[in-house]
Design an enzyme around this catalytic site. Structure first.
Site, PDB file in Angstrom:
ATOM      1  N   GLY A 134       0.739  -1.165   0.068  1.00  0.00           N
ATOM      2  CA  GLY A 134       0.114  -0.034  -0.112  1.00  0.00           C
ATOM      3  C   GLY A 134       0.818   1.154  -0.014  1.00  0.00           C
ATOM      4  N   GLY A 194       2.288   2.449   5.399  1.00  0.00           N
ATOM      5  CA  GLY A 194       3.391   1.691   5.448  1.00  0.00           C
ATOM      6  C   GLY A 194       4.062   2.211   7.145  1.00  0.00           C
ATOM      7  CD  GLU A 220       4.712  -3.537  -3.716  1.00  0.00           C
ATOM      8  OE1 GLU A 220       4.369  -2.204  -3.705  1.00  0.00           O
ATOM      9  OE2 GLU A 220       3.819  -4.397  -4.167  1.00  0.00           O
ATOM     10  CB  CYS A 247       3.039  -0.665  -6.439  1.00  0.00           C
ATOM     11  SG  CYS A 247       1.670  -0.910  -5.444  1.00  0.00           S
ATOM     12  CB  THR A 303       5.205   5.873   1.497  1.00  0.00           C
ATOM     13  OG1 THR A 303       5.649   5.093   0.124  1.00  0.00           O
ATOM     14  CG2 THR A 303       6.351   6.062   2.536  1.00  0.00           C
TER      15      THR A 303
END
Length: 481
Positions: A229, A234, A251, A285, A231
């Protein structure tokens, strides 16, 4: 629905019936291409989470005890089951996510799920003798972690779920999956089929919003979190999982650069550049999101890309002629359209597209090629995650490499050239976890994949990805023993 009745006669409505919330409850899920109500997704609570955790914790040891051989056999059986419902699952995915059936889209994604399961089942993870010097023997092995939380995105919801679940199961872990709240139904349907080939509790699913997802990744029983997903999300997962020191594979967002060297053949590479950028209508992505082209071939490549773009049919998800679909949700649509409008204000030239396709539906945005932009412009610097590509002219290769490396992202990148040695030299200088030469975004189940900088850390795929779902253990003995 039993395993015997889940056959080629199954429809997407049969799959939906497995997972939709009771009438009058749940979260409404609408089809991006039509705006029609697809169904209501269950909204689980922290009580549901605790039940899933208890069941997973109880089942995990027995699952691990089956050994690699039996666990691999189960993965192969799951792949067979998914193949048996491939068409209705693809249709459900197309309706929920918006991607068309054909091209590198819904049917492709479902096929990739079974292929990835079989590839993961076939991986060989051997013990490694790291020292044998006549005095001691030290052997490195990998053991299951325990409970894995797998948190997935809305762009490739089925395939990325399998990327997370298959190696987790193969290593002997239990898994709880939290799909995106934008595409839960297709994931829940797939997981319901997968779970029928597994001991009860080994694979669970948690549907709902960010709050229940945050509770999952912060749960003290979770020993590993796999997340794909943004940043920003994350970073929140890093903080939430820190209390119990859960291992992480993240990721995260990318803004992949492509560098086209002056010796490249524009017409020869145009098709591959196009799909590198616009696979899944740009909602990938590791898609190509900013293209740096040498001034000597800039105009020729722009025109070649425009020809490809004009020939690509965009339409509704279940239309067999479509290969490009809508933007999946209104929030992302606003991001794409906002960045394109900003590019216009900054003097960018719209080569193709540039305005919503309202005749197709409210979430359709055409392939938009934009020239005349520079580093620092929003469409260059910000991840658009949709069907808009800035094409930036450069005069010096060192300048292009510096541009590619200047942002705090590093998921993927590509170099385009007719000279393999020159392409390799440039690729070695680009800061990204994966660099492709004369292609972009291709993945392979045996090739490790992961990002650097703000694009995350940890590896997926292949033996290295399998190891990331285990705990390393070294046993040392004296050589004479």
């Amino acid at each position: 629905m039993s395993a015997d009745t889940t056959t080629a006669t199954t429809t997407e409505d049969d799959l939906l019936a497995r997972v939709v919330a009771p009438e009058g409850t749940g979260e409404e899920i609408f089809e991006p291409a039509t705006g029609d109500l697809l169904g209501r997704a269950p909204v689980h609570t922290t009580d549901d989470l605790e039940r899933l955790v208890a069941a997973a914790t109880e089942a995990q040891a027995g699952w691990a005890a089956l050994g690699h051989g039996e666990r691999s056999a189960r993965l192969n059986r799951i792949a067979d089951r998914l193949d048996a419902v491939a068409e209705p699952l693809a249709r459900l995915l197309a309706r929920e996510q918006g991607k068309p059936l054909n091209g590198p889209n819904a049917r492709f994604e479902v096929g990739a799920c079974s292929s990835w399961l079989r590839a993961t089942a076939a991986l060989e993870l051997q013990e490694e003798v790291v020292v044998d010097d006549g005095q001691q023997v030290s052997v490195l092995t990998y053991r299951p972690i325990g409970l894995v939380a797998a948190v997935g995105p809305w762009n490739w919801p089925l395939m990325i779920t399998v990327w997370q679940v298959a190696p987790s199961l193969r290593m002997g872990n239990a898994v709880i999956v939290k799909p995106s709240e934008k595409t839960p139904l297709s994931v829940l349907a797939m997981l319901s089929i997968m779970a029928e080939e597994l001991p009860e509790g080994v694979l669970g699913a948690l549907s709902g919003g960010r709050e229940v997802g945050a509770s999952l990744v912060a749960h003290p029983a979770v020993r590993k979190v796999m997340f794909t997903g943004s940043t920003a999300a994350g970073r929140k997962i890093v903080e939430a999982s820190g209390a119990n020191l859960a291992r992480l594979t993240l990721e995260l967002g990318g803004n992949d650069a492509g560098i086209v060297l002056p010796d490249a053949d524009p017409k020869a590479i145009a098709q591959d550049v196009f799909w590198g950028a616009f696979i899944n209508t740009g909602q990938t992505c590791a898609a190509l999101k900013r293209l740096y082209v040498h001034e000597s071939i800039h105009d020729e490549l722009v025109e070649a890309l425009a020809e490809v773009a004009r020939a690509m049919p965009m339409g509704r998800s279940l239309d067999e002629d479509s290969v490009l679909g809508p933007v999946q949700n209104s929030m992302q649509f606003d991001v794409v359209s906002g960045l394109v409008e900003d590019a216009k204000q900054r003097g960018g030239t719209i080569v193709t597209g540039g305005e919503p396709l309202t005749d197709l539906g409210p979430l359709f945005y055409p392939v938009t090629l934009v020239t005349g932009l520079h580093d620092g412009d929003r469409l260059v610097d910000e991840e658009q995650f949709g069907p808009a590509l800035p094409i930036v002219k450069y005069s010096d290769v060192d300048e292009a490499v510096a541009s590619a490396n200047r942002l705090d992202v590093g998921l993927g990148a590509s170099v385009w050239s007719s000279d393999p040695a020159r392409a390799q030299e440039v690729a070695d200088r680009v800061e990204a976890g994966s660099v492709w030469i004369n292609s972009h975004g291709g993945i392979h189940p045996m090739v490790p994949f992961g990002g650097v900088k703000g694009s995350g850390y940890g590896l997926e795929f292949g033996v290295e990805g399998l190891k990331a779902l285990g705990v390393p253990k070294v046993v040392t003995r004296r050589s004479a023993e």
